[in-house]
Scaffold this motif. Structure first.
Motif, mmCIF file in Angstrom:
data_model
loop_
_atom_site.group_PDB
_atom_site.id
_atom_site.type_symbol
_atom_site.label_atom_id
_atom_site.label_comp_id
_atom_site.label_asym_id
_atom_site.label_seq_id
_atom_site.Cartn_x
_atom_site.Cartn_y
_atom_site.Cartn_z
ATOM 1 N N MET A 197 0.806 -1.230 0.359
ATOM 2 C CA MET A 197 0.207 0.135 0.120
ATOM 3 C C MET A 197 1.054 1.522 -0.124
ATOM 4 O O MET A 197 0.779 2.499 -0.442
ATOM 5 N N LEU A 198 1.854 1.282 0.556
ATOM 6 C CA LEU A 198 2.500 2.271 0.780
ATOM 7 C C LEU A 198 3.169 2.273 -0.360
ATOM 8 O O LEU A 198 4.187 4.058 -0.957
ATOM 9 N N CYS A 199 3.960 1.492 -1.157
ATOM 10 C CA CYS A 199 4.061 2.173 -2.438
ATOM 11 C C CYS A 199 3.681 2.558 -3.161
ATOM 12 O O CYS A 199 4.031 3.478 -4.253
ATOM 13 N N ILE A 200 1.753 2.109 -3.390
ATOM 14 C CA ILE A 200 1.063 2.440 -4.547
ATOM 15 C C ILE A 200 0.569 3.802 -4.484
ATOM 16 O O ILE A 200 0.833 4.411 -4.941
ATOM 17 N N LEU A 201 0.364 3.963 -2.733
ATOM 18 C CA LEU A 201 -0.456 5.730 -2.081
ATOM 19 C C LEU A 201 0.617 6.560 -3.084
ATOM 20 O O LEU A 201 0.077 7.491 -3.441
ATOM 21 N N PRO A 202 1.797 6.994 -2.215
ATOM 22 C CA PRO A 202 2.639 8.171 -2.564
ATOM 23 C C PRO A 202 2.975 8.144 -4.180
ATOM 24 O O PRO A 202 2.420 8.725 -5.027
ATOM 25 N N MET A 203 3.416 6.730 -4.666
ATOM 26 C CA MET A 203 3.251 7.018 -6.287
ATOM 27 C C MET A 203 1.847 7.506 -7.337
ATOM 28 O O MET A 203 1.989 8.233 -8.000
ATOM 29 N N SER A 204 0.399 7.711 -6.475
ATOM 30 C CA SER A 204 -0.822 7.627 -7.141
ATOM 31 C C SER A 204 -0.209 9.143 -6.728
ATOM 32 O O SER A 204 -0.877 10.105 -8.009
ATOM 33 N N VAL A 205 -0.441 9.468 -5.675
ATOM 34 C CA VAL A 205 -0.177 11.493 -5.593
ATOM 35 C C VAL A 205 0.325 12.241 -5.998
ATOM 36 O O VAL A 205 0.594 12.776 -6.598
#
Ligand SMILES: Nc1nc2c(ncn2[C@@H]2O[C@H](COP(=O)(O)OP(=O)(O)OP(=O)(O)O)[C@@H](O)[C@H]2O)c(=O)[nH]1
Length: 411
Positions: A71-79
């Protein structure tokens, strides 16, 4: 066949998964247990777990932290992707800088974050995701330094505070593990120095340095604290787990642990079309031992018999337990009737050969009676228990000190 040979054969057949599902929680050496007890009570920092359990701790932690890491990989990358795509409009960035940002983000940062996330998702046991994330962080750092240099050249200075966001994110992704965190901080400082020298990143002001170094020191201290606390709680939990699955007198599995193990082994036997031996063993005239020599002597006799029994559980899926009082259970995976009968007879002989005094019993020494059944794993343990108990009763009835194996039963 040696245990090592057998383990490698098991691995080839994928049985090790079943063995690890029913991990032998009770089989830790005494020095390891003592070390865990010390750690569980310790207040010192950086507690080193005994080698016997260090790998297990790391594996459990890696698996437990996996979802949050993904989740931590995906969330900041989306922002970040929103900022990168709309950099010109939202942030007023000059076009060439926005372009390099887009290129770097989609060619370097995004794949370097998504690939480890995918690896972590698909192969949670693998340490590859963590290693790849560390590499990804360092590559992204180089890219950020390039952007900083380009921004300065284009008159659009990017704030240095963006740089330590990368090690901060990685520290979080590492689950605040102390040694990797030190490595990350070292890598960060090294890349930073090289970037200033070769990429022309503008130097920081002394205040920026103070802020950055303070932040890194806080991260390192937080990692040390988290890792120590985690290890201490893990040691305490492991001891509790041990107690919940172990018979305190003999150190064998208790009934609960044995039943759980049986479910795993039975499922494996069904999948592989193998047979398993379930045997109940009960000491003969044990009451006479307690009455004649006292309870402590009786306890000692139980422990000695447990040692003999445990030698019959040689393969990873085998198990032996003290179900209660002077009753034991034995489970042997992949056992044919001839082999099963031979082992049960050997068990009876070896217990008698211990020569534990029981003067009031007919043979003058402690003996054991055993009833066993062979099954294909299709029956619940309660049914095997019932059936083995009948054979055990028959042995008791015909004079004890013997073993009887019933016909193969299945559901
Ligand atoms: N020392 C000791 N004795 C135990 C323990 N648990 C059960 N016992 C004793 O084991 C004895 C079992 O007696 P019985 O069930 O009559 O069995 P037995 O004397 O072995 O007779 P058979 O099974 O018919 O041969 C009792 O005296 C219990 O007190 C224990 O943890 N330690």
């Amino acid at each position: 066949m040696s245990r090592a040979d057998y383990l490698s054969r098991l691995r080839r057949r994928g049985l090790d998964q079943a063995a690890s599902k029913s991990r032998d929680v009770h089989t830790l050496s005494t020095p390891t247990i003592q070390a865990l007890e010390r750690i569980a009570k310790s207040s010192g920092p950086l507690l080193h777990l005994p080698d016997e359990v260090e790998t297990e701790y790391r594996l459990e932690w890696r698996i437990a932290a996996n979802h949050i890491r993904v989740m931590l990989c995906i969330l900041p990358m989306s922002v970040a992707s929103i900022l990168v795509v709309f950099g010109e409009t939202l942030l007023g960035m000059p076009e060439p800088l926005a372009q390099s940002m887009r290129l770097g983000f989609f060619a370097i940062a995004l794949p370097f974050a998504l690939i480890p996330a995918a690896i972590g998702w698909l192969w949670p046991h693998s340490p590859a995701a963590g290693a790849l994330l560390a590499v990804s962080g360092l590559v992204s750092l180089v890219w950020m330094n390039v952007l900083l240099a380009q921004g300065a050249a284009l008159g659009y200075p990017i704030h240095h505070a963006l740089l330590p966001c990368i090690p901060a994110g990685l520290v979080l992704l590492s689950g605040f593990r102390f040694v990797p965190v030190l490595g990350l901080i070292g890598g960060y400082l090294a890349v930073d120095q090289l970037a200033m020298q070769y990429l022309g990143t503008p130097p920081r002001t002394p205040t920026q340095w103070v802020g950055e170094i303070t932040l890194l020191a806080i991260l390192a201290a937080a990692a040390l604290w988290m890792e120590t606390t985690r290890r201490r709680s893990w040691a305490a939990l492991r001891l509790l787990q041990l107690q919940a699955h172990q018979d305190p007198l003999t150190g064998l599995r208790n009934r609960r642990s044995f039943e759980q193990h049986y479910d795993v082994v039975a499922a494996q036997a069904r999948r592989d079309g193998k047979r398993l031996l379930f045997a109940l063993a009960d000491l003969d005239h044990f009451k006479k031992i307690n009455d004649r020599y006292g309870h402590d002597y009786g306890d000692g006799a139980l422990s000695e018999v447990a040692v003999v029994l445990s030698q019959f559980s040689r393969r990873p899926l085998d198990a032996v337990a003290r179900l209660g009082g002077e009753e034991f259970a034995l489970l042997l995976y992949d056992c044919d009737p001839a082999g099963a009968q031979a082992r049960l007879d050997a068990l009876v002989d070896q217990v008698r050969a211990l020569g534990i005094d029981n003067e009031e019993a007919p043979l003058g020494v402690l003996t054991i009676s055993v009833g066993g059944v062979i099954s294909d794993g299709s029956l619940p343990m309660s049914e095997l228990y019932h059936s083995a108990d009948q054979h055990l009763y028959a042995v008791k009835h015909r004079g004890r000190n013997g073993a009887r194996l019933g016909p193969i039963i299945s559901g």
